[in-house]
Design a protein around this motif. Structure first.
Motif, PDB file in Angstrom:
ATOM      1  N   VAL A 269       0.622  -1.426  -0.182  1.00 15.12           N
ATOM      2  CA  VAL A 269      -0.015   0.056  -0.290  1.00 15.12           C
ATOM      3  C   VAL A 269       0.728   1.172  -0.168  1.00 15.12           C
ATOM      4  N   TYR A 270       1.834   1.562   0.811  1.00 13.50           N
ATOM      5  CA  TYR A 270       2.779   2.316   0.996  1.00 13.50           C
ATOM      6  C   TYR A 270       3.442   2.481  -0.262  1.00 13.50           C
ATOM      7  N   ALA A 271       3.703   1.569  -0.554  1.00 12.35           N
ATOM      8  CA  ALA A 271       5.345   1.812  -2.038  1.00 12.35           C
ATOM      9  C   ALA A 271       4.089   2.420  -3.283  1.00 12.35           C
ATOM     10  N   THR A 272       3.029   1.507  -3.367  1.00 10.20           N
ATOM     11  CA  THR A 272       2.490   2.746  -4.060  1.00 10.20           C
ATOM     12  C   THR A 272       1.681   3.577  -3.977  1.00 10.20           C
ATOM     13  N   TYR A 273       1.022   3.884  -2.892  1.00 15.82           N
ATOM     14  CA  TYR A 273       0.674   5.541  -2.370  1.00 15.82           C
ATOM     15  C   TYR A 273       1.823   6.532  -2.817  1.00 15.82           C
ATOM     16  N   SER A 274       2.906   6.308  -2.084  1.00 18.01           N
ATOM     17  CA  SER A 274       4.289   6.876  -2.097  1.00 18.01           C
ATOM     18  C   SER A 274       4.913   7.893  -3.801  1.00 18.01           C
ATOM     19  N   PHE A 275       4.176   6.272  -4.941  1.00 17.59           N
ATOM     20  CA  PHE A 275       5.386   6.007  -5.849  1.00 17.59           C
ATOM     21  C   PHE A 275       4.261   6.812  -6.441  1.00 17.59           C
ATOM     22  N   VAL A 276       3.054   7.030  -6.333  1.00 18.22           N
ATOM     23  CA  VAL A 276       1.686   7.962  -7.676  1.00 18.22           C
ATOM     24  C   VAL A 276       1.998   9.073  -6.923  1.00 18.22           C
ATOM     25  N   ASN A 277       1.945   9.007  -5.801  1.00 24.55           N
ATOM     26  CA  ASN A 277       1.660  10.592  -5.621  1.00 24.55           C
ATOM     27  C   ASN A 277       3.213  12.101  -5.102  1.00 24.55           C
ATOM     28  N   VAL A 278       4.061  11.201  -4.996  1.00 26.58           N
ATOM     29  CA  VAL A 278       5.577  11.676  -5.630  1.00 26.58           C
ATOM     30  C   VAL A 278       5.804  12.167  -6.976  1.00 26.58           C
ATOM     31  N   GLY A 294      19.149  -4.364  -5.866  1.00 27.74           N
ATOM     32  CA  GLY A 294      20.043  -4.523  -4.695  1.00 27.74           C
ATOM     33  C   GLY A 294      19.451  -3.783  -3.765  1.00 27.74           C
ATOM     34  N   TRP A 295      19.145  -2.510  -3.725  1.00 29.70           N
ATOM     35  CA  TRP A 295      18.901  -1.815  -2.653  1.00 29.70           C
ATOM     36  C   TRP A 295      17.720  -1.454  -2.716  1.00 29.70           C
ATOM     37  N   ILE A 296      16.842  -0.820  -1.190  1.00 30.25           N
ATOM     38  CA  ILE A 296      15.481  -0.398  -1.181  1.00 30.25           C
ATOM     39  C   ILE A 296      14.728   0.225  -2.332  1.00 30.25           C
ATOM     40  N   THR A 297      15.601   1.091  -3.096  1.00 36.74           N
ATOM     41  CA  THR A 297      15.356   1.252  -3.682  1.00 36.74           C
ATOM     42  C   THR A 297      14.445   1.011  -5.226  1.00 36.74           C
ATOM     43  N   GLY A 298      15.423   0.192  -5.500  1.00 34.23           N
ATOM     44  CA  GLY A 298      14.901  -0.908  -6.683  1.00 34.23           C
ATOM     45  C   GLY A 298      13.965  -1.618  -6.370  1.00 34.23           C
ATOM     46  N   HIS A 299      13.632  -2.176  -5.038  1.00 34.64           N
ATOM     47  CA  HIS A 299      12.790  -2.758  -4.914  1.00 34.64           C
ATOM     48  C   HIS A 299      11.161  -1.643  -4.652  1.00 34.64           C
ATOM     49  N   SER A 300      10.986  -1.116  -4.455  1.00 34.43           N
ATOM     50  CA  SER A 300       9.777   0.520  -4.323  1.00 34.43           C
ATOM     51  C   SER A 300       9.478   0.293  -5.334  1.00 34.43           C
ATOM     52  N   TYR A 301      11.033   1.179  -6.124  1.00 33.13           N
ATOM     53  CA  TYR A 301      10.423   1.766  -7.512  1.00 33.13           C
ATOM     54  C   TYR A 301      10.998   1.708  -8.452  1.00 33.13           C
ATOM     55  N   GLU A 403      14.411   0.927   6.032  1.00 33.77           N
ATOM     56  CA  GLU A 403      13.321   0.607   7.315  1.00 33.77           C
ATOM     57  C   GLU A 403      12.149   1.105   7.135  1.00 33.77           C
ATOM     58  N   THR A 404      12.078   2.170   5.849  1.00 32.72           N
ATOM     59  CA  THR A 404      10.642   2.949   5.918  1.00 32.72           C
ATOM     60  C   THR A 404      10.042   2.474   5.240  1.00 32.72           C
ATOM     61  N   GLY A 405      10.351   1.629   3.460  1.00 32.87           N
ATOM     62  CA  GLY A 405       9.963   0.902   2.991  1.00 32.87           C
ATOM     63  C   GLY A 405       9.644   1.736   1.635  1.00 32.87           C
ATOM     64  N   GLY A 406       9.212   3.348   1.897  1.00 33.80           N
ATOM     65  CA  GLY A 406       8.785   4.574   0.921  1.00 33.80           C
ATOM     66  C   GLY A 406       9.464   5.645   1.318  1.00 33.80           C
ATOM     67  N   ILE A 407       8.883   6.580   0.828  1.00 33.26           N
ATOM     68  CA  ILE A 407       9.609   8.067   0.612  1.00 33.26           C
ATOM     69  C   ILE A 407       8.359   8.575   1.760  1.00 33.26           C
ATOM     70  N   MET A 408       9.543   9.452   2.832  1.00 32.59           N
ATOM     71  CA  MET A 408       8.838   9.541   3.966  1.00 32.59           C
ATOM     72  C   MET A 408       8.339  10.881   3.510  1.00 32.59           C
ATOM     73  N   ILE A 409       9.547  11.872   3.221  1.00 34.62           N
ATOM     74  CA  ILE A 409       9.268  13.336   3.169  1.00 34.62           C
ATOM     75  C   ILE A 409      10.112  14.234   1.352  1.00 34.62           C
ATOM     76  N   SER A 410       9.270  14.573   1.284  1.00 32.26           N
ATOM     77  CA  SER A 410       9.741  15.114  -0.074  1.00 32.26           C
ATOM     78  C   SER A 410       8.300  15.915  -0.579  1.00 32.26           C
ATOM     79  N   ASN A 411       8.532  16.369  -1.712  1.00 32.15           N
ATOM     80  CA  ASN A 411       7.916  17.281  -2.670  1.00 32.15           C
ATOM     81  C   ASN A 411       7.044  16.411  -3.356  1.00 32.15           C
ATOM     82  N   LEU A 412       5.938  16.998  -3.903  1.00 31.55           N
ATOM     83  CA  LEU A 412       4.717  16.438  -4.181  1.00 31.55           C
ATOM     84  C   LEU A 412       4.884  17.315  -5.787  1.00 31.55           C
TER      85      LEU A 412
END
Length: 633
Positions: A269-278, A294-301, A403-412
């Motif tokens: 839910v969060y990886a997709t939500y953050s991808f769509v909105n950021v 091999g890094w979390i960025t590749g997993h999520s995005y 550890e956060t799995g997805g983007i936490m702080i960012s401009n959209l």
């Protein structure tokens, strides 16, 4: 994508809703996904234990959201566009239907080789589509994947295999990266000499170089795939929302890497939500993230968030400067990339080539640019904005962690304001707090402190694999009732957040977290080394470089030769990403009377500040500081 934020007012409204009614907010977002059974309750949490559960008793399989639900309307749409290392090799365009078929077939291969739900499968591969297929196939049958970056050494692989208790390994014969051929299978064989628990190794043929194949243990990917009867493919395994999806190892302030565990429902839910909105993606967008899977960025995005959103993900095998420094921009033009996401290190390295490699590139398809891994310096931000974005593409400066799995702080992108050097504002659901060293919340603006999060979000770390107490101590013990990020942060007069760097003994080198203890342990394994201390120093390309102070049993006759040998040891034990940029041989280290190394002093000397070193009167031997400063070259 009905949860997409459409304006700044909409952001404010949804942010307030996510704080005032988090369960209702995330239930609405999660309802956009396919669940076999809806959850009984949205959230149960306790940061003291710590324990967090999202979408309690919900049932799903993440691959049905990545693949199956797109087949009817978008089955022929490209899911992955793969660009090989060499321009002379053909690319591959894999549709959602083809990816679904290959994932289901490889899931059958895993099952036929003994892999069951809950088993840990380590993956050590180059950036080929089969890497994405392997991780999705694991998720399809409920196996827990643990991907190891292809730059890690045999020792690092072995440590991770043993910690995860993995009985299965997936690798390639080798990988192409720039002008090099990397012998992945040979490295795996070296690792398995110290990891007797691995029963089966599946090998994808990429380089076609000769490799050792052990009878009864090693099998070829392509041969196993031909054995699968497509008519007998089994449906996806039903998973609980809190079943582990993957383990991803990250460096900490102690020498042993931590196995960060993410679970199925909340992460999806969060990886997709953050991808769509950021990135403000649209259904037909082509997204190019240059990270390694091999890094979390590749997993999520590259994989989960992009495929769940039904977009097209560009996957690149090579490096930005091979065969020339225009490679990223050629790829962006060829595939009409809309969203481009890379690391500040890559931008700084390309800046060194000037604007010539960009000349002649259209780049009109680009709509959004992003950065990840470390704060982007203002000079690089403006170069990126002017030369790549042509001053018409918003740049999202994303802060988050393994550890956060997805983007936490960012401009959209195009929705909330950007500010060079600032991650800016938290996403809905993220409640940042700045704390002082005494554990007090710092209210108001224009303050600096340690960045904590006071409320769980769906993709928060659940545990460190096999050691929940370590999870508690690392993330939840420093400030009671808070998740501690380990980062320092400044909040400006407008309430925008700027990450100021790690406050623990962790370095951020080219966006990769490396523990000082991990590097020191590797240095100390070299013959003749008695003790070492490493600190981070500013680096023009990598953001932060590694400066090592080393005590030998006998001071070397040839500093350069001995330093080169030590660097080789670090490469062998951890991998080239952990190689110090500078080694200084010293007779002692500045320690307090209790034996603590004063890294503050070492950091100042490494940065060239040899006069204003502060109070050294508490040191066991203050004279050692003078000697170290005098030896700085």
């Amino acid at each position: 994508m009905d949860y997409r934020i459409t304006s700044y007012d909409d952001y404010r409204k949804k942010y307030d809703e996510s704080v005032n009614n988090p369960e209702g907010f995330w239930a609405d977002v999660a309802s956009s996904f396919f669940w076999r059974k809806k959850w009984d309750s949205v959230l149960e949490w306790d940061f003291i234990k710590p324990e967090v559960k999202w979408f309690v008793n919900g049932k799903l399989n993440i691959t049905e959201n990545c693949l199956d639900r797109h087949l009817e309307g978008n089955g022929d749409k490209p899911a992955i566009i793969w660009e090989p290392n060499s321009k002379d090799e053909a690319n591959r365009v894999i549709s959602y239907r083809e990816l679904h078929r290959d994932v289901c077939k490889f899931a059958a291969v895993l099952r036929s080789n003994g892999v069951k739900k809950g088993d840990r499968v380590c993956i050590y591969m180059g950036m080929v589509p089969e890497l994405a297929i392997a991780m999705l196939a694991c998720a399809r049958i409920g196996a827990i994947h643990s991907i190891i970056f292809g730059g890690f050494s045999a020792r690092s692989i072995s440590d991770r295999l043993i910690d995860a208790g993995a009985a299965y390994m997936i690798t390639c014969d080798g990988a192409f990266r720039g002008g090099k051929t990397i012998p992945l299978k040979d490295t795996v064989d070296d690792a398995l000499a110290n990891s007797p628990g691995v029963e089966k190794v599946i090998v994808f043929q990429r380089t076609h170089n000769p490799v050792s194949m052990i009878k009864g243990r090693d099998v070829w990917w392509h041969e196993e795939m031909t054995k699968v009867d497509e008519a007998e493919l089994l449906p996806a395994e039903e998973m609980d929302a809190e079943d582990p999806l993957f383990i991803l190892y990250t460096s900490g302030s102690t020498g042993k890497p931590k196995g960060v565990v993410h679970t199925t429902g909340g992460y999806m839910v969060y990886a997709t939500y953050s991808f769509v909105n950021v990135f403000q993606v649209k259904q037909d967008d082509v997204h190019f993230c240059t990270a390694d899977i091999g890094w979390i960025t590749g997993h999520s995005y590259i994989v989960y968030g992009v495929l769940c959103a039904g977009c097209t993900s560009v996957m690149f095998e090579g490096i930005p400067t091979y065969p020339d420094a225009g490679r990223f921009w050629e790829i962006a033009d060829r595939y009409k990339v809309n969203v481009f996401y890379t690391a500040p290190t890559a931008i700084r390295s390309l800046m060194a080539y000037g604007s010539q490699p960009i000349e002649g590139k259209n780049l009109d398809s680009l709509r959004v640019l992003g950065t990840v891994g470390e704060p982007i310096n203002e000079e690089a931000w403006h170069w990126y904005d002017e030369h790549v974005g042509k001053k018409r593409c918003p740049i999202v400066d994303t802060w988050w962690q393994t550890e956060t799995g997805g983007i936490m702080i960012s401009n959209l992108a195009g929705i909330t304001p950007a500010k060079p050097g600032f991650a800016t504002l938290p996403l809905p659901g993220i409640q940042p707090v700045l704390m002082d060293e005494q554990g007090n919340v710092l209210e108001g603006n224009e303050v600096s402190g340690n960045l904590c999060i006071r409320f769980p979000w769906p993709s928060i770390i659940r545990t460190t694999y096999g050691d929940h107490e370590r999870c508690r101590l690392n993330y939840f013990a420093a400030y009671e009732g808070m998740y501690f990020t380990g980062d320092g942060c400044y909040r400006d007069k407008d309430g925008m957040y700027r990450i100021t760097g790690r406050v623990d003994d962790v370095l951020n080198v080219s966006g990769h977290r490396i523990g000082t203890a991990e590097v020191e342990n590797a240095i100390n394994m070299h013959t003749g080394v008695l003790e070492s201390a490493v600190v981070g120093v500013p680096h023009d390309l990598k953001g932060q470089g590694i400066y090592a102070y080393v005590i030998m049993d006998v001071m070397p006759d040839d500093d350069a030769h001995t330093a080169a040998d030590i660097l080789q040891t670090v490469t062998r034990i951890i991998g080239p990403i952990a190689r110090p940029d500078k080694v200084q041989f010293v007779k002692g280290l500045p320690k307090t009377r209790s034996g603590k190394i004063m890294r503050r002093i070492l950091r100042k000397i490494a940065e060239g500040e040899t006069r204003q070193l502060g109070d050294t009167s508490t040191l066991l031997d203050p004279d050692i500081v003078t000697l170290i400063a005098a030896g700085k070259k």
